[in-house]
Motif scaffolding. Structure first.
Motif, short mmCIF file in Angstrom:
data_model
loop_
_atom_site.label_atom_id
_atom_site.label_comp_id
_atom_site.label_asym_id
_atom_site.label_seq_id
_atom_site.Cartn_x
_atom_site.Cartn_y
_atom_site.Cartn_z
N ALA A 44 16.28 5.10 9.04
CA ALA A 44 15.09 5.46 10.04
C ALA A 44 14.60 6.83 9.55
N ALA A 45 15.07 7.73 8.99
CA ALA A 45 13.91 9.13 8.89
C ALA A 45 12.93 8.22 7.14
N HIS A 46 13.20 6.70 6.31
CA HIS A 46 12.38 6.73 5.98
C HIS A 46 11.01 6.10 7.01
N SER A 47 11.82 5.23 7.59
CA SER A 47 10.48 4.53 9.12
C SER A 47 9.11 6.05 9.28
N VAL A 48 10.06 7.13 9.99
CA VAL A 48 9.62 8.53 10.25
C VAL A 48 8.97 9.08 9.99
N ALA A 49 9.50 8.84 7.75
CA ALA A 49 8.28 9.39 7.07
C ALA A 49 6.99 8.77 7.29
N GLU A 132 8.64 -4.91 8.17
CA GLU A 132 7.76 -4.72 7.26
C GLU A 132 7.42 -5.59 6.31
N GLY A 133 8.11 -6.57 6.17
CA GLY A 133 7.72 -8.11 4.99
C GLY A 133 5.72 -8.21 5.53
N GLY A 134 5.41 -8.49 6.84
CA GLY A 134 5.01 -8.86 7.01
C GLY A 134 3.55 -7.65 7.35
N SER A 135 3.98 -6.71 7.75
CA SER A 135 2.84 -5.56 6.84
C SER A 135 2.84 -5.47 5.51
N GLY A 163 6.78 -2.39 0.81
CA GLY A 163 7.36 -2.24 -0.46
C GLY A 163 8.72 -1.89 -0.69
N THR A 164 8.80 -0.63 -1.00
CA THR A 164 9.65 0.21 -1.02
C THR A 164 10.78 0.00 0.57
N ALA A 165 9.80 0.20 1.87
CA ALA A 165 10.94 -0.50 2.68
C ALA A 165 11.40 -2.03 2.17
N VAL A 166 11.18 -3.15 1.90
CA VAL A 166 11.93 -4.14 2.53
C VAL A 166 12.91 -4.05 1.46
N ILE A 167 13.00 -3.74 -0.25
CA ILE A 167 13.91 -3.36 -1.06
C ILE A 167 15.06 -1.99 0.00
N GLY A 168 14.57 -1.00 0.56
CA GLY A 168 15.85 -0.15 1.14
C GLY A 168 16.21 -0.77 2.60
N VAL A 169 15.43 -1.33 3.13
CA VAL A 169 16.64 -2.27 4.26
C VAL A 169 17.80 -3.25 3.90
N LEU A 198 15.55 5.94 -4.96
CA LEU A 198 13.95 5.01 -4.64
C LEU A 198 13.00 5.16 -3.88
N LEU A 199 12.67 6.21 -2.93
CA LEU A 199 12.36 6.72 -2.56
C LEU A 199 11.49 8.07 -3.60
N MET A 200 12.17 8.92 -3.60
CA MET A 200 11.53 10.17 -4.52
C MET A 200 10.77 9.62 -6.14
N ILE A 201 11.45 8.43 -6.39
CA ILE A 201 10.71 7.31 -7.42
C ILE A 201 8.88 7.20 -7.35
N VAL A 202 9.18 6.42 -6.13
CA VAL A 202 8.31 5.73 -5.88
C VAL A 202 7.14 7.07 -5.19
#
Length: 325
Positions: A44-49, A132-135, A163-169, A198-202
């Motif tokens: 959820a925090a990932h999507s808000v960011a 996320e995959g569609g986006s 890309g990170t969202a798909v991996i994160g899910v 993962l988010l920090m690296i990206v």
């Protein structure tokens, strides 16, 4: 016109990502609070960011198209890189740091969550994966259609986010499934921390790219070599002493060249040649819209440099003799 068409496509990709992230963020937050799932709250925090970052990217698309003025004579093309840098910071802090904190916090939290809550959370993650995959597919298609591809910082950021969202899910779902199967929350906490890392690296990669563009990066080596070859082919050019380039934006490149012309030309002829060369560069490479030519006498300059070097060496020898005496 090509730049405007590209920006419309990029804006469409960003708007699709923004709409998806706003809906997904609300669903993940509700499901995460209901299930008390750290992995789901991290997502959820990932999507808000990501939603906040898409607002930054839309701002960059609008501001970077402003025409040059007295305060910014080279235009506002680097606005894209500035707002992309802010987006990277948002991913790092709001997404990465919060997700990692959630994982650390979950390691010491041994409360029991309901199975129904986790089933609802997994359903939300499935919907998120599809959205996320569609986006991501939309952004990838725009990157293939655009001449700049992933050189566009807004499009590059959307691709990285999706890309990170798909991996994160997938990480969050794996952690939740292991938690449901074993009753041990450590796997879910580990998934939350993995999402954070993962988010920090990206974010770090995006920030480094934006940083290079902001402080000034040269044009592609291939473009530079082609411009140098064009200059060298001109019958009036004796030598190309120096060629400097810098990207000012996606549609703007600064080209500064010091060239030595053949002897025997008067001032009017030199001006005519200079104008023709600048026009040739701009016509062949429209993005090279800032062309500056410095007409120099290479032989005189070389003689002066040699004389200065000899004077410096003589001064050094005199200093050594004085110290020895």
């Amino acid at each position: 016109m090509a730049g405007q068409s590209r920006d419309e496509g990029t804006r469409g990709a960003v708007l699709v990502a923004l709409g998806a992230n706003l809906v997904i963020a609300a669903a993940k937050t509700a499901a995460g609070l209901f299930a008390a799932s750290p992995a789901l709250l991290s997502e959820a925090a990932h999507s808000v960011a990501d939603s906040l970052n898409e607002v930054f990217l839309l701002t960059s698309l609008r501001r970077s198209r402003r025409a040059p003025d007295r305060r910014h004579p080279f235009g506002y093309g680097k606005e894209r890189y500035f707002w992309s840098l802010l987006a990277a910071v948002g991913i790092f802090v709001l997404g990465g740091c919060f997700s990692f904190y959630q994982g650390i916090h979950a390691l010491g939290d041994h409360s029991n969550e309901s199975r129904d809550g986790y089933l609802a959370g997994l359903a939300v993650l499935l919907v998120s994966l599809l959205a996320e995959g569609g986006s991501l597919l939309r952004a990838a298609r725009q990157a293939r259609r655009s001449e700049e591809g992933t050189d566009d910082p807004a499009l590059r950021t959307v691709l990285a986010e999706d890309g990170t969202a798909v991996i994160g899910v997938l990480l969050a779902a794996t952690g939740m499934l292991v938690h449901m199967a074993t009753g041990d929350g450590a796997a879910e906490a580990a998934a939350s921390m993995a999402i954070g890392v993962l988010l920090m690296i990206v974010a770090t990669g995006l920030a480094r790219t934006a940083h290079r563009q902001l402080i000034g990066v040269a044009a592609d080596p291939g473009l530079r070599d082609e411009i140098e070859a064009l200059l060298a082919r001109q019958p009036e050019v004796d030598t190309v002493e120096e060629l400097l380039t810098m990207r000012l934006g996606l549609d703007s490149t600064l080209v500064a060249a010091r060239i030595d012309l053949v002897g025997g030309m008067d001032s009017e002829r030199v001006e005519e040649v200079s104008m023709r060369i600048r026009h040739s560069i701009r016509e062949r490479w429209p993005a090279a819209d800032r062309v500056f030519l410095d007409i120099t006498d290479a032989r005189t300059e070389r003689a002066e440099r040699a004389e200065r070097a000899e004077q410096a060496e003589q001064a050094e020898r005199d200093a050594v003799r004085r110290e020895a005496g």
